[in-house]
Motif scaffolding. Structure first.
Motif, mmCIF file in Angstrom:
data_model
loop_
_atom_site.group_PDB
_atom_site.id
_atom_site.type_symbol
_atom_site.label_atom_id
_atom_site.label_comp_id
_atom_site.label_asym_id
_atom_site.label_seq_id
_atom_site.Cartn_x
_atom_site.Cartn_y
_atom_site.Cartn_z
ATOM 1 N N GLN A 39 0.851 -1.187 0.000
ATOM 2 C CA GLN A 39 0.000 0.000 0.000
ATOM 3 C C GLN A 39 0.887 1.237 0.000
ATOM 4 N N LEU A 45 -4.976 -0.742 -1.616
ATOM 5 C CA LEU A 45 -4.205 -1.964 -1.474
ATOM 6 C C LEU A 45 -3.891 -2.530 -2.853
ATOM 7 N N TRP A 47 -2.147 -6.004 -4.649
ATOM 8 C CA TRP A 47 -1.506 -7.302 -4.616
ATOM 9 C C TRP A 47 -0.224 -7.239 -5.450
ATOM 10 N N TYR A 95 2.972 -5.948 3.018
ATOM 11 C CA TYR A 95 2.370 -6.930 3.907
ATOM 12 C C TYR A 95 2.567 -8.335 3.343
ATOM 13 N N ILE A 100 -6.301 -14.792 4.502
ATOM 14 C CA ILE A 100 -6.820 -13.592 5.152
ATOM 15 C C ILE A 100 -6.009 -13.195 6.385
ATOM 16 N N TRP A 102 -2.803 -11.496 7.820
ATOM 17 C CA TRP A 102 -1.776 -10.550 7.401
ATOM 18 C C TRP A 102 -0.902 -10.173 8.591
ATOM 19 N N GLY A 103 0.312 -9.724 8.268
ATOM 20 C CA GLY A 103 1.140 -9.122 9.291
ATOM 21 C C GLY A 103 0.816 -7.644 9.442
ATOM 22 N N GLN A 104 1.649 -6.963 10.207
ATOM 23 C CA GLN A 104 1.462 -5.528 10.421
ATOM 24 C C GLN A 104 2.169 -4.684 9.366
ATOM 25 N N TYR B 36 -12.323 -6.501 3.524
ATOM 26 C CA TYR B 36 -11.495 -5.899 4.556
ATOM 27 C C TYR B 36 -11.989 -4.488 4.852
ATOM 28 N N GLN B 38 -10.423 -0.874 6.444
ATOM 29 C CA GLN B 38 -9.182 -0.209 6.807
ATOM 30 C C GLN B 38 -9.460 1.200 7.279
ATOM 31 N N LYS B 42 -3.801 2.296 9.848
ATOM 32 C CA LYS B 42 -3.909 0.952 10.400
ATOM 33 C C LYS B 42 -3.827 -0.102 9.300
ATOM 34 N N ALA B 43 -3.424 -1.318 9.688
ATOM 35 C CA ALA B 43 -3.452 -2.432 8.751
ATOM 36 C C ALA B 43 -4.905 -2.834 8.474
ATOM 37 N N PRO B 44 -5.172 -3.370 7.301
ATOM 38 C CA PRO B 44 -6.536 -3.838 7.020
ATOM 39 C C PRO B 44 -6.972 -4.925 7.993
ATOM 40 N N VAL B 46 -9.786 -8.066 8.422
ATOM 41 C CA VAL B 46 -10.720 -8.886 7.663
ATOM 42 C C VAL B 46 -12.080 -8.889 8.349
ATOM 43 N N TYR B 87 -12.372 -2.858 1.199
ATOM 44 C CA TYR B 87 -11.797 -3.486 0.010
ATOM 45 C C TYR B 87 -12.277 -4.919 -0.119
ATOM 46 N N PHE B 95 -7.154 -6.891 -5.695
ATOM 47 C CA PHE B 95 -8.124 -6.177 -4.872
ATOM 48 C C PHE B 95 -9.061 -5.349 -5.752
#
Lengths: 112, 104
Positions: A39, A45, A47, A95, A100, A102-104, B36, B38, B42-44, B46, B87, B95
């Protein structure tokens, strides 16, 4: 607990290289599709790449083809993203994802 | 490549409104879709996986439906905490462009 933790983000000059790592815990990463997502600041976002369980199928978004390489190390239960020929537009939080989960994220900044 | 198209890109709504966001795939993806939420910085997070399964801990006012190429995220009664960007994503792939839910 299923978890992924990214590392390796840094400030790098245009044209430089960087390798991101993703440590998986609570599951065997080689049993799952894994991917990298990014991102850019103020953007949506995106991919970036994915890899199947045995590494025989790998896909990239067009903008990174030929520059980025996704790989995995079964013994280390880890996923990697080798990024070469970095551009300013590659600046983003990256990330690691298992479906589904994900990390930080880890921040990559490409700037002169 | 399978492309994901999300609409609308921005949505203005009031607390208590019913909100619907649509995501279309360029070809069938079965039920391999996640939604998701967001918030800035912050991180997304789910909300929904496999198109219609509510993630643990997510309020029941969120629901997902659809399969194949057309999917919907519905918020039955918008709450102040729900103003965010949403998203859709084909698992481990593309996405949608995102839907920003704003206060009307």
């Amino acid at each position: 607990e299923v978890q992924v933790v990214e590392s390796g983000g840094a400030l790098v000059h245009p044209g430089g290289s960087l390798r991101l790592s993703c440590a998986a815990s609570g599951f065997t990463s080689s049993s799952y599709y894994m991917s990298w997502v990014r991102q850019a600041p103020g953007k949506g976002l995106e991919w970036v790449a994915n890899i199947n369980q045995d590494g025989s199928e790998i896909y990239y978004v067009d903008s990174v083809k030929g520059r980025f390489t996704i790989s995995r190390d079964t013994a280390k239960n880890s996923l990697y993203l080798q990024m070469n020929s970095l551009r300013v537009e590659d600046t983003a939080v990256y990330y690691c994802a298992k479906d589904i989960t994900w990390g930080q994220g880890t921040l990559v900044t490409v700037s002169s | 490549d399978i492309q994901m198209t999300q609409s609308p890109s921005t949505l203005s709504a009031s607390v208590g409104d019913r909100v619907t966001i649509t995501c279309r795939a360029s070809q069938s993806i079965g039920s391999w879709l996640a939604w998701y939420q967001q918030k800035p910085g912050k991180a997304p997070k789910v909300l929904i996986y496999k198109a219609s399964i509510l993630e643990s801990g997510v309020p029941s006012r969120f629901s997902g439906s659809g399969s194949g190429t057309e999917f919907t995220l519905t918020i039955s009664s918008l709450q102040p905490d729900d103003f965010a960007t949403y998203y859709c994503q084909q698992y481990n792939s593309y996405f949608g462009g995102g839907t920003k839910v704003e206060i009307k």
